[in-house]
Design an enzyme around this catalytic site. Structure first.
Site, PDB file in Angstrom:
ATOM      1  N   THR A   1      17.261   0.262 -16.018  1.00 46.59           N
ATOM      2  CA  THR A   1      17.016  -1.153 -15.721  1.00 46.59           C
ATOM      3  C   THR A   1      16.524  -1.867 -16.970  1.00 46.59           C
ATOM      4  O   THR A   1      15.602  -1.390 -17.646  1.00 46.59           O
ATOM      5  CB  THR A   1      15.953  -1.272 -14.604  1.00 46.59           C
ATOM      6  OG1 THR A   1      16.433  -0.568 -13.467  1.00 46.59           O
ATOM      7  CG2 THR A   1      15.688  -2.720 -14.240  1.00 46.59           C
TER       8      THR A   1
ATOM      9  N   GLN B   1      14.894  -3.103 -40.768  1.00 42.80           N
ATOM     10  CA  GLN B   1      14.046  -3.859 -41.704  1.00 42.80           C
ATOM     11  C   GLN B   1      14.781  -5.060 -42.308  1.00 42.80           C
ATOM     12  O   GLN B   1      14.226  -5.768 -43.151  1.00 42.80           O
ATOM     13  CB  GLN B   1      13.558  -2.942 -42.840  1.00 42.80           C
ATOM     14  CG  GLN B   1      12.723  -1.761 -42.368  1.00 42.80           C
ATOM     15  CD  GLN B   1      11.329  -2.154 -41.891  1.00 42.80           C
ATOM     16  OE1 GLN B   1      10.828  -3.240 -42.195  1.00 42.80           O
ATOM     17  NE2 GLN B   1      10.683  -1.271 -41.147  1.00 42.80           N
TER      18      GLN B   1
ATOM     19  N   SER C   1      15.434  -3.415 -34.050  1.00 43.49           N
ATOM     20  CA  SER C   1      14.256  -3.234 -33.216  1.00 43.49           C
ATOM     21  C   SER C   1      13.470  -4.549 -33.185  1.00 43.49           C
ATOM     22  O   SER C   1      13.133  -5.089 -34.241  1.00 43.49           O
ATOM     23  CB  SER C   1      13.394  -2.128 -33.837  1.00 43.49           C
ATOM     24  OG  SER C   1      12.250  -1.908 -33.062  1.00 43.49           O
ATOM     25  N   ALA C   2      13.163  -5.051 -31.985  1.00 42.04           N
ATOM     26  CA  ALA C   2      12.563  -6.392 -31.863  1.00 42.04           C
ATOM     27  C   ALA C   2      11.218  -6.521 -32.570  1.00 42.04           C
ATOM     28  O   ALA C   2      10.900  -7.561 -33.141  1.00 42.04           O
ATOM     29  CB  ALA C   2      12.409  -6.753 -30.388  1.00 42.04           C
ATOM     30  N   HIS C   3      10.411  -5.437 -32.536  1.00 48.70           N
ATOM     31  CA  HIS C   3       9.040  -5.605 -33.051  1.00 48.70           C
ATOM     32  C   HIS C   3       8.977  -5.711 -34.570  1.00 48.70           C
ATOM     33  O   HIS C   3       7.923  -5.998 -35.131  1.00 48.70           O
ATOM     34  CB  HIS C   3       8.114  -4.507 -32.519  1.00 48.70           C
ATOM     35  CG  HIS C   3       8.297  -3.136 -33.093  1.00 48.70           C
ATOM     36  ND1 HIS C   3       7.440  -2.617 -34.036  1.00 48.70           N
ATOM     37  CD2 HIS C   3       9.205  -2.171 -32.854  1.00 48.70           C
ATOM     38  CE1 HIS C   3       7.826  -1.373 -34.323  1.00 48.70           C
ATOM     39  NE2 HIS C   3       8.885  -1.081 -33.623  1.00 48.70           N
TER      40      HIS C   3
ATOM     41  N   CYS D   1       5.148   6.612 -40.851  1.00 53.26           N
ATOM     42  CA  CYS D   1       5.510   7.909 -40.270  1.00 53.26           C
ATOM     43  C   CYS D   1       4.949   9.050 -41.105  1.00 53.26           C
ATOM     44  O   CYS D   1       4.420  10.013 -40.575  1.00 53.26           O
ATOM     45  CB  CYS D   1       7.024   8.059 -40.203  1.00 53.26           C
ATOM     46  SG  CYS D   1       7.827   6.608 -39.568  1.00 53.26           S
TER      47      CYS D   1
ATOM     48  N   ALA E   1      14.961   1.014 -31.599  1.00 51.24           N
ATOM     49  CA  ALA E   1      16.006   1.297 -32.587  1.00 51.24           C
ATOM     50  C   ALA E   1      16.293   2.791 -32.623  1.00 51.24           C
ATOM     51  O   ALA E   1      17.423   3.216 -32.850  1.00 51.24           O
ATOM     52  CB  ALA E   1      15.578   0.809 -33.966  1.00 51.24           C
ATOM     53  N   THR E   2      15.265   3.591 -32.392  1.00 48.66           N
ATOM     54  CA  THR E   2      15.469   5.045 -32.370  1.00 48.66           C
ATOM     55  C   THR E   2      16.520   5.407 -31.323  1.00 48.66           C
ATOM     56  O   THR E   2      17.436   6.198 -31.590  1.00 48.66           O
ATOM     57  CB  THR E   2      14.129   5.751 -32.061  1.00 48.66           C
ATOM     58  OG1 THR E   2      13.193   5.424 -33.099  1.00 48.66           O
ATOM     59  CG2 THR E   2      14.291   7.261 -31.986  1.00 48.66           C
TER      60      THR E   2
ATOM     61  N   ASN F   1      12.666   1.125 -45.231  1.00 46.36           N
ATOM     62  CA  ASN F   1      11.372   0.783 -44.638  1.00 46.36           C
ATOM     63  C   ASN F   1      10.198   1.134 -45.534  1.00 46.36           C
ATOM     64  O   ASN F   1       9.134   0.534 -45.437  1.00 46.36           O
ATOM     65  CB  ASN F   1      11.194   1.460 -43.278  1.00 46.36           C
ATOM     66  CG  ASN F   1      11.527   2.935 -43.298  1.00 46.36           C
ATOM     67  OD1 ASN F   1      12.604   3.329 -43.749  1.00 46.36           O
ATOM     68  ND2 ASN F   1      10.623   3.762 -42.827  1.00 46.36           N
TER      69      ASN F   1
HETATM   70  N1  PLP Z   1      14.625   2.560 -38.689  1.00 51.60           N
HETATM   71  C1  PLP Z   1      13.760   1.985 -39.538  1.00 51.60           C
HETATM   72  C2  PLP Z   1      14.221   1.616 -40.910  1.00 51.60           C
HETATM   73  C3  PLP Z   1      12.443   1.730 -39.138  1.00 51.60           C
HETATM   74  O1  PLP Z   1      11.588   1.150 -39.986  1.00 51.60           O
HETATM   75  C4  PLP Z   1      12.044   2.081 -37.825  1.00 51.60           C
HETATM   76  C5  PLP Z   1      10.640   1.878 -37.384  1.00 51.60           C
HETATM   77  O2  PLP Z   1       9.722   2.199 -38.085  1.00 51.60           O
HETATM   78  C6  PLP Z   1      12.996   2.653 -36.969  1.00 51.60           C
HETATM   79  C7  PLP Z   1      14.266   2.880 -37.434  1.00 51.60           C
HETATM   80  C8  PLP Z   1      12.645   2.998 -35.546  1.00 51.60           C
HETATM   81  O3  PLP Z   1      12.471   1.843 -34.791  1.00 51.60           O
HETATM   82  P1  PLP Z   1      11.796   1.864 -33.324  1.00 51.60           P
HETATM   83  O4  PLP Z   1      10.331   1.707 -33.540  1.00 51.60           O
HETATM   84  O5  PLP Z   1      12.354   0.697 -32.594  1.00 51.60           O
HETATM   85  O6  PLP Z   1      12.196   3.140 -32.695  1.00 51.60           O
END
Ligand code: PLP
Length: 357
Positions: A221, A168, A184-186, A303, A72-73, A140
């Site tokens: 890729t 989230q 973000s998949a995880h 974080c 997602a970043t 988050n």
């Molecule tokens: N945005 C939010 C609200 C998140 O909670 C997170 C991950 O903690 C991210 C962005 C970043 O996601 P990624 O781990 O896929 O870079």
């Protein structure tokens, strides 16, 4: 061990794991093909990616496309950096660092106020030269649900694009109003290392890294295994959305009872109830975490914790440094059992009592 850190990451769904295995090597050893190769193995892998794309897209609004990324970043960086150069970027004070720091790095950040309840209300002015507004769907750290419908309207009136960080929220609540959405998949029981940016038709982005243009504005890729896992996780999330929400509600009610001596950070109602961020005045969180080593939970946010700095989100909603540092976050969801909440509450409350609270 009891896992109560669903905002940091979520357990991999068995369905996602199964979907991935075929594309690591596969039963006949033909699963490792490059999805961008024109031969049969390549085309099979490409087909798995397109199936996953459809599954991921099924939880987005109609009329847009899904660009797969590594996180997602990366998706948020592509959205913010790739959507224009001149003008300011209005961001809520409680955005993730992937948004805040990116807008700041460009020298374009204009920070929007967030009230004590953790909501970024849309009755505030946007800068005159605003080109992009970014307000996340679910926070988050404190789980508050932002008024993105109002912000989308406001951004439109200002001729600005609207970006939603739905990391989230995706798979839990519908995200209906945006020009770009990052996920973000995880965070929804898929694998780590894969994300996506949904882009509304008609929104043009410029690429941020040059290369083979495999995803148009995103080069590199693609990983069929990670993407197939993400697709399977999206399918599960869509099918189980109501059931998952009901389960979370049960967990929330039990947790609220068991932690009734604690103060909730952020709104009770405008909130994803899989996030319980609470505080006790005078609590030594480091000591609490050390006393409750079998419980996986977080101090503030994954974080901010460890950095020693109080969370920018808790500060933005008016908490003092002391209050922010006396806060913990418990996150739960699909695979959490009521007994997990009960056992964790027993240990955490006993450890707080040891501190004379
Ligand atoms: N945005 C939010 C609200 C998140 O909670 C997170 C991950 O903690 C991210 C962005 C970043 O996601 P990624 O781990 O896929 O870079």
């Amino acid at each position: 061990m009891i896992y109560l850190d669903y905002q940091a990451t979520t357990p991999l769904a068995p369905e996602a794991r199964d979907a991935m295995l075929r594309w690591l090597d596969g039963p006949d050893g033909t699963g490792f093909g490059n999805p961008h190769s024109p031969h049969r193995m390549g085309r099979q892998a490409a087909a798995a990616i397109e199936l996953a794309r459809d599954r991921v897209a099924a939880l987005f609004p109609a009329g847009g496309k899904v660009i797969f990324t590594g996180s997602a970043t990366e998706a948020l960086n592509l959205a913010i950096r790739g959507s224009g150069k001149a003008g300011s970027v209005a961001v809520s004070a409680i955005e993730h660092a992937a948004v805040l720091d990116t807008a700041e790095a460009l020298g374009q950040a204009r920070v929007l106020d967030v009230a004590q309840d953790g909501l970024c209300g849309a009755a505030q002015d946007l800068p005159k030269d605003c080109r992009l507004v970014a307000v996340m769907q679910v926070n988050n750290e404190i789980g508050t649900i932002q008024p993105t419908v109002d912000w989308h309207r406001k951004a439109k009136e200002a001729n600005a694009l609207f970006l939603v960080d739905a990391v989230q929220a995706y798979g839990k609540i519908e995200v209906t109003h945006a020009d770009m959405i990052a996920i973000s998949a995880h965070k929804f029981h898929g694998p780590k290392g894969v994300g996506a940016l949904w882009v509304r038709d008609g929104v043009d982005l410029t690429e941020q890294q040059t290369g083979g243009s495999q995803e148009g504005v995103r080069s590199g890729t693609l990983s069929p295994a990670l993407i197939a896992g993400m697709g399977a996780a999206a399918k599960e999330a869509k099918e189980r959305m109501a059931q998952d929400a009901e389960h979370v509600e049960e967990l929330w009610n039990r947790a609220r009872d068991l932690f009734s001596d604690w103060t909730l950070n952020g709104s009770e109602d405008a909130r994803w109830h899989g996030n319980l961020n609470i505080r006790r005045d005078g609590l030594d969180v480091a000591r609490l975490m050390s006393d409750c080593r079998d419980i996986m939970f977080s101090a503030g946010s994954a974080c901010a914790s460890g950095s020693g700095r109080p969370s920018h989100v808790l500060k933005a909603i008016g908490l003092s440094d002391k209050q922010a540092k006396a806060s913990i976050r418990l996150g739960f969801g699909r695979y959490t059992k009521i007994e997990d909440i009960e056992q964790a509450a027993k240990s955490i409350n006993a450890a707080a009592k040891e501190q004379g609270l």
